[in-house]
Design an enzyme around this catalytic site. Structure first.
Site, PDB file in Angstrom:
ATOM      1  N   SER A 140       2.973  -1.061  -0.168  1.00 49.01           N
ATOM      2  CA  SER A 140       3.011   0.098   0.735  1.00 49.01           C
ATOM      3  C   SER A 140       2.156  -0.124   1.977  1.00 49.01           C
ATOM      4  CB  SER A 140       2.504   1.351   0.012  1.00 49.01           C
ATOM      5  OG  SER A 140       3.198   1.545  -1.187  1.00 49.01           O
TER       6      SER A 140
HETATM    7  N1  SAH Z   1       1.846   0.233  -5.586  1.00 48.27           N
HETATM    8  C1  SAH Z   1       2.462  -0.994  -5.157  1.00 48.27           C
HETATM    9  C2  SAH Z   1       3.703  -0.813  -4.300  1.00 48.27           C
HETATM   10  C3  SAH Z   1       4.743  -0.080  -4.993  1.00 48.27           C
HETATM   11  S1  SAH Z   1       6.398  -0.473  -4.578  1.00 48.27           S
HETATM   12  C4  SAH Z   1       1.484  -1.891  -4.430  1.00 48.27           C
HETATM   13  O1  SAH Z   1       0.331  -1.502  -4.224  1.00 48.27           O
HETATM   14  O2  SAH Z   1       1.868  -3.012  -4.081  1.00 48.27           O
HETATM   15  C5  SAH Z   1       7.099   0.383  -5.940  1.00 48.27           C
HETATM   16  C6  SAH Z   1       7.081  -0.388  -7.232  1.00 48.27           C
HETATM   17  O3  SAH Z   1       7.540   0.486  -8.248  1.00 48.27           O
HETATM   18  C7  SAH Z   1       8.047  -1.574  -7.215  1.00 48.27           C
HETATM   19  O4  SAH Z   1       7.352  -2.741  -7.552  1.00 48.27           O
HETATM   20  C8  SAH Z   1       9.066  -1.197  -8.277  1.00 48.27           C
HETATM   21  O5  SAH Z   1       9.568  -2.310  -8.988  1.00 48.27           O
HETATM   22  C9  SAH Z   1       8.274  -0.266  -9.178  1.00 48.27           C
HETATM   23  N2  SAH Z   1       9.061   0.650 -10.006  1.00 48.27           N
HETATM   24  C10 SAH Z   1      10.223   1.266  -9.716  1.00 48.27           C
HETATM   25  N3  SAH Z   1      10.621   2.041 -10.744  1.00 48.27           N
HETATM   26  C11 SAH Z   1       9.672   1.924 -11.709  1.00 48.27           C
HETATM   27  C12 SAH Z   1       9.509   2.476 -13.021  1.00 48.27           C
HETATM   28  N4  SAH Z   1      10.408   3.305 -13.569  1.00 48.27           N
HETATM   29  N5  SAH Z   1       8.413   2.144 -13.726  1.00 48.27           N
HETATM   30  C13 SAH Z   1       7.480   1.280 -13.221  1.00 48.27           C
HETATM   31  N6  SAH Z   1       7.580   0.724 -11.994  1.00 48.27           N
HETATM   32  C14 SAH Z   1       8.659   1.036 -11.253  1.00 48.27           C
END
Ligand code: SAH
Length: 247
Positions: free
Chosen positions: A96
């Site tokens: 993000s």
């Molecule tokens: N917080 C992260 C960025 C998040 S991007 C950072 O600091 O880099 C969103 C992430 O959520 C992605 O990696 C995606 O694969 C994950 N995601 C999506 N659906 C999800 C779910 N149901 N459970 C866990 N992770 C999930």
């Protein structure tokens, strides 16, 4: 190659020196770029406060000033690590934008004994920022490759108060509930029921809610002592969707 070096031994030496000093200055470049990022976030947050978004606290900014974001992005993205924008991390996912990481961290009002749950580990950067403020951070990632890589990064950097898991975060992590704060860093269409259940009384959940591939609304849900929820909408954001395991 060998013969070129034999003919120009001085050149080879100069190149070796340039590479070594390049490494040293890159590290201090990262440090000064990170401090410049903190300054940008401070200014942006002051501007946002004119629109009613609370300014990001110095406590949160100081953690942003310490966490090496360049360690959480792929090699080819490192040079952009301290720009205030999201970056690709593989598997179609992104780390993000730093302003959003800082804002979500701040909204969660994490204090040092808090137990925090993050859904969507991604690169592990948000978890590392939370770890600088909380007692313990639990974080779940659905994409195995990302979850494993983030776990390795966090371990290598010595974040001993973060526990990672690969799985579907929709169901939360009941074994470690209740959580004082929950951050959801992928967007569900509506707030997952299990996460509301696992929020402690007085706890805060920060979550972007809305349809996939549309602009979503960043919400803070506060659980009151009688179990009722107070919902506040903060700003419009755009996150990758919260996906679900097929089983
Ligand atoms: N917080 C992260 C960025 C998040 S991007 C950072 O600091 O880099 C969103 C992430 O959520 C992605 O990696 C995606 O694969 C994950 N995601 C999506 N659906 C999800 C779910 N149901 N459970 C866990 N992770 C999930």
């Amino acid at each position: 190659m060998l013969s070129a070096m034999a003919r120009f031994p001085g050149t080879a030496l100069i190149i070796a020196f340039a590479v070594a000093s390049g490494t040293v200055s890159a590290q201090s470049d990262y440090d000064s770029e990170r401090q410049a990022l903190v300054e940008t976030l401070r200014n942006d947050s002051q501007r946002a406060s004119e629109y009613g978004v609370l300014p990001i606290s110095e406590r949160t900014l100081s953690v942003i000033g310490q966490v090496p974001r360049h360690e959480f992005v792929p090699e080819e993205q490192k040079r952009y690590a301290y720009e205030n924008r999201p970056l690709p991390i593989g598997a179609g996912q992104t780390i993000s934008q730093p302003y959003i990481v800082a804002l979500m961290t701040d909204l969660a009002q994490v204090s040092k004994d808090d137990v925090v749950l993050e859904i969507g580990t991604g690169s592990g950067y948000q978890a590392a920022v939370l770890a600088g403020l909380a007692g313990h951070v639990y974080t779940i990632e659905i994409v195995e490759m990302l979850g494993k890589r983030a776990a390795e990064t966090l371990e290598r950097l010595g974040y001993s108060n973060v526990t990672t898991r690969v799985g579907d975060g929709y169901a939360g992590w009941p074994d470690h509930a209740p959580f004082d704060a929950i951050l959801v860093t992928a967007a569900p269409e509506s707030v997952p029921g299990p996460l509301v259940e696992q929020l402690a009384a007085g706890g805060r959940m920060v979550v972007p809610v809305g349809a996939q591939n549309r602009v979503q609304t960043l919400q803070i849900l506060t659980k009151k002592d009688d179990g009722t929820l107070l919902v506040k909408e903060v700003i419009s954001v755009r996150f990758v969707p919260l996906t679900r395991d097929e089983d």
